[in-house]
Enzyme design. Structure first.
Site, short mmCIF file in Angstrom:
data_model
loop_
_atom_site.label_atom_id
_atom_site.label_comp_id
_atom_site.label_asym_id
_atom_site.label_seq_id
_atom_site.Cartn_x
_atom_site.Cartn_y
_atom_site.Cartn_z
N GLU A 102 -18.97 -16.67 5.33
CA GLU A 102 -17.96 -17.58 4.81
C GLU A 102 -18.28 -18.17 3.43
O GLU A 102 -17.37 -18.51 2.68
CB GLU A 102 -17.76 -18.73 5.81
N SER A 377 -0.60 -36.95 68.94
CA SER A 377 -1.71 -37.36 69.81
C SER A 377 -2.98 -37.69 69.06
O SER A 377 -3.90 -38.28 69.63
CB SER A 377 -2.00 -36.24 70.82
#
Length: 676
Positions: A102, A377
């Site tokens: 770069e 239940s």
């Protein structure tokens, strides 16, 4: 006489100097105007440029991480998938790869490289448009941190000014630190650390030269040079970077050759397996509501949770297996039957596994904590515990016989509760009634202790949903969440101590500041002896009652099934002394699962599949009786004390200060009349 001469014939000196003075003044004026214009231009160009002091305290948007109880990564929240790494931890070979690719003169220029600018200028003039930027790494930092990406000469001039300032203010390592943590490297990854993990499954600390060169080739065009989208282009770009590194003296020719030939082991960029999607969403909502979206998505929180990732995987797999087996048995024409699983540490309340449905991508509704369904239940143990706290015991007898109640909501104005098998057993003990889940006896027990008392008792155990003030409560007619039921059962497993379920251990920000830390809370809400009595009976539910399908787990377990009217809901909640898990199965539309899909068949297998995995490496634990409990041999049918340990007798538990008399306990519910 010449106009340039005086009366004595001498040339006038002023006329000779006049043009020079004029030229000098003109040049000076031009330079002055240029300088003034330049100063004005500089002032105009720089007046809206940001200050760079904040670069010393660089705080980019960072992903927040969600960790399990062993600090393993579960998931992340982010706007940009970025993970910070200090420049000192990035190997020099990685730094040099980006510099070579770069900005090869990065360590020589002062933020702006005039050679690169002139080279780019000629390219742009030749092309008739901006095709090359000539930006340095410092300029890229300026653009990434402060400026827009538009390609205009005005913006480039601002960028150059800002870059020069940055170079004066920061060291080269500090600039590279900003760049390597900010740059976009494709596939949603920002910064070298996130990209390294995304592409290679490792930290940037461990990158090799070939891997570093591949990543360094990405900033120019992350999509074009993606190794996942076009490996050949990525490879060519990698070789270019290696060549530049060799040309700049960062590596030798042999290193370049070896790196170019080395194979690359890429980590597939596939969607992450969202094994804990419902739990993670539960975490996300909590943190966002308490601290805000900006903190959650940008501030790099570390969220330490209570989840056990391996247990969570087992929970998801168990639920899917159980639901798939149900569908295969019933061939449901419409609807994807749903389910939920909730697992909690008995002693602390830490949530170890949570599944809120079968597919989060299709429905985010969390059925483990948001859905209120009738427990059927499964609610009975709470009624029995309340009765034991009123002086009854497992040998107390009730008559299992028909009863009729006034109920204006029924077509004939009467409610006639019945047992699941539509049979009546006559006088039976409370132990038998709970183990065999007898409905009518439970209604009679509730009538004996009082509805208001039972509602208050259930609330004390952790049931927060509103409960109906009528006898249908005995059969689990009230809508409750799975989380509430697990919490209430947890008090039975924990010696009468109610814990507060929690899912976050600690939240820490990027600087180590602790936002919150959970300290497990427990409260003694019922007598530990009373809790043990119910737990002792519920072990028999697994051994010989409606929950015997899970008996094969081969260790002490207490539990209870639950099935509602028309088999719309199926439940199983079971626990060891350390771990409690609840399972619910049903359709969101509340339609029947099928006549045989009761809690013991539809929900219990899911519980078993999960708990076998969750407990496989843990020793078996016994439910130890607390002080004040005595065991007396009684007749299993009548509950009366029995001499010796002959057939048909059991060792029943009683309060030390309230053992059964010689004739047994009082028998309730002998009347078969219209109760008003």
């Amino acid at each position: 006489m010449s106009p340039d001469k005086d009366r004595n014939g001498r040339r006038k000196t002023g006329s000779k100097r006049s043009p020079a003075i004029k030229i000098t003044l003109a040049v000076f004026l031009v330079l002055f105007l240029a300088a003034a214009g330049g100063a004005v231009t500089y002032r105009v160009m720089t007046k809206d440029l940001p200050g760079i002091d904040a670069l010393k305290d660089y705080r980019p948007s960072i992903a927040s991480r969600v960790l399990d109880e062993n600090d393993m990564l579960i998931d992340e929240f982010f706007l940009e998938d970025r993970k910070m790494i200090n420049i000192a931890d990035v190997p020099k070979i990685v730094q040099y790869a980006f510099v070579a690719a770069e900005d090869s003169r990065f360590y020589k220029h002062r933020g702006v490289d005039l050679l690169s600018i002139f080279r780019a200028l000629f390219k742009n003039v030749e092309a008739g448009k901006i095709v090359q930027g000539g930006s340095t790494i410092t300029q890229q930092v300026a653009k990434l941190m402060y400026l827009t990406p538009e390609r205009k000469y005005v913006r480039k001039l601002k960028e150059a000014i800002l870059s020069y300032r940055i170079d004066k203010y920061l060291t080269k390592d500090e600039i590279l630190h900003l760049y390597l943590n900010q740059i976009y490297l494709g596939h949603g990854t920002y910064g070298i650390e996130s990209a390294s993990i995304g592409y290679f499954g490792k930290s940037a600390r461990d990158l090799t030269l070939p891997e570093a060169a591949l990543l360094a080739g990405l900033p120019k065009a992350p999509t074009t040079y993606s190794p996942f989208l076009n490996f050949n282009r990525a490879k060519q770009r990698q070789i270019y970077v290696l060549t530049r590194m060799q040309e700049e003296g960062f590596i030798s020719k042999d290193q370049m050759t070896q790196a170019a030939a080395a194979p690359l082991s890429l980590r597939p960029m596939k969607p992450k397996d969202k094994v804990a999607a419902y739990f993670v969403e539960h975490v996300r909502r909590y943190v966002q509501e308490k601290y805000g979206a900006d903190v959650l998505y940008k501030e790099g929180l570390t969220i330490y949770t209570t989840l056990n990732l391996s247990a969570q995987t087992a929970a998801r797999d168990a639920l899917m297996r159980g639901l798939s087996e149900m569908e295969a048995r019933n061939k449901y024409a419409k609807g994807l039957v749903q389910g939920a699983l909730y697992c909690m540490d008995v002693k602390t309340g830490a949530i170890r596994a949570l599944v809120g449905g079968r597919d989060f991508t299709k429905s985010e509704f969390n059925r483990a904590v948001q859905s209120r369904r009738q427990p059927g239940s499964a609610f009975k143990p709470l009624i029995y515990t309340a009765a034991f706290d009123k002086g009854m015991n497992p040998s107390t007898r009730f008559v299992d016989s028909p009863i009729i109640m006034e109920d204006p909501s029924q077509p004939d104005g009467l409610w006639k509760p019945k047992n699941f098998d539509e049979k009546f057993l006559g006088p039976i003990t409370m132990r038998t009634a709970l183990v065999q889940s007898r409905n009518v006896v439970t209604v009679k027990i509730l009538q004996e202790i009082g509805v208001d008392y039972a509602i208050s008792y259930a609330a004390n155990l952790g049931i927060e949903s509103p409960l109906p003030a009528n006898l249908s409560l005995a059969l689990g007619s009230a809508g409750v969440t799975l989380q509430e039921m697990v919490r209430a059962y947890g008090a039975l497993a924990n010696g009468g101590k109610k814990v507060s379920p929690y899912f976050i251990r600690k939240i820490v920000d990027r600087t180590g500041n602790v936002f919150e830390e959970t300290k497990p809370l427990s409260e003694q809400v019922i007598d530990p002896r009373i809790a043990f009595m119910t737990t002792y009976i519920m072990q028999d539910v697994v051994e010989s009652g409606t929950g015997r399908r899970v008996k094969s787990i081969g260790r002490p377990v207490a539990g209870k099934t639950g099935t509602t009217n028309d088999v719309r809901d199926a439940w199983f909640i079971g626990f060891t002394p350390s771990l409690i898990t609840g399972v619910w199965v049903g359709f969101d539309q509340e339609k029947s699962l099928g006549s045989h899909e009761v809690g013991g068949r539809a929900a219990a297998p899911i519980w078993l599949y999960f708990m076998e995995k969750a407990l496989q490496d843990k020793p078996a634990e016994a439910f130890n009786a607390p002080p004040g409990i005595v065991f007396i041999r009684v007749d299993a049918k009548t509950g009366r004390p029995a001499p010796g340990a002959g057939p048909g007798t059991i060792a029943e538990c009683f309060l030390e200060d309230n053992p059964p008399g010689e004739n047994g306990n009082e028998m309730f519910g002998e009347r078969e009349e219209l109760f008003r």
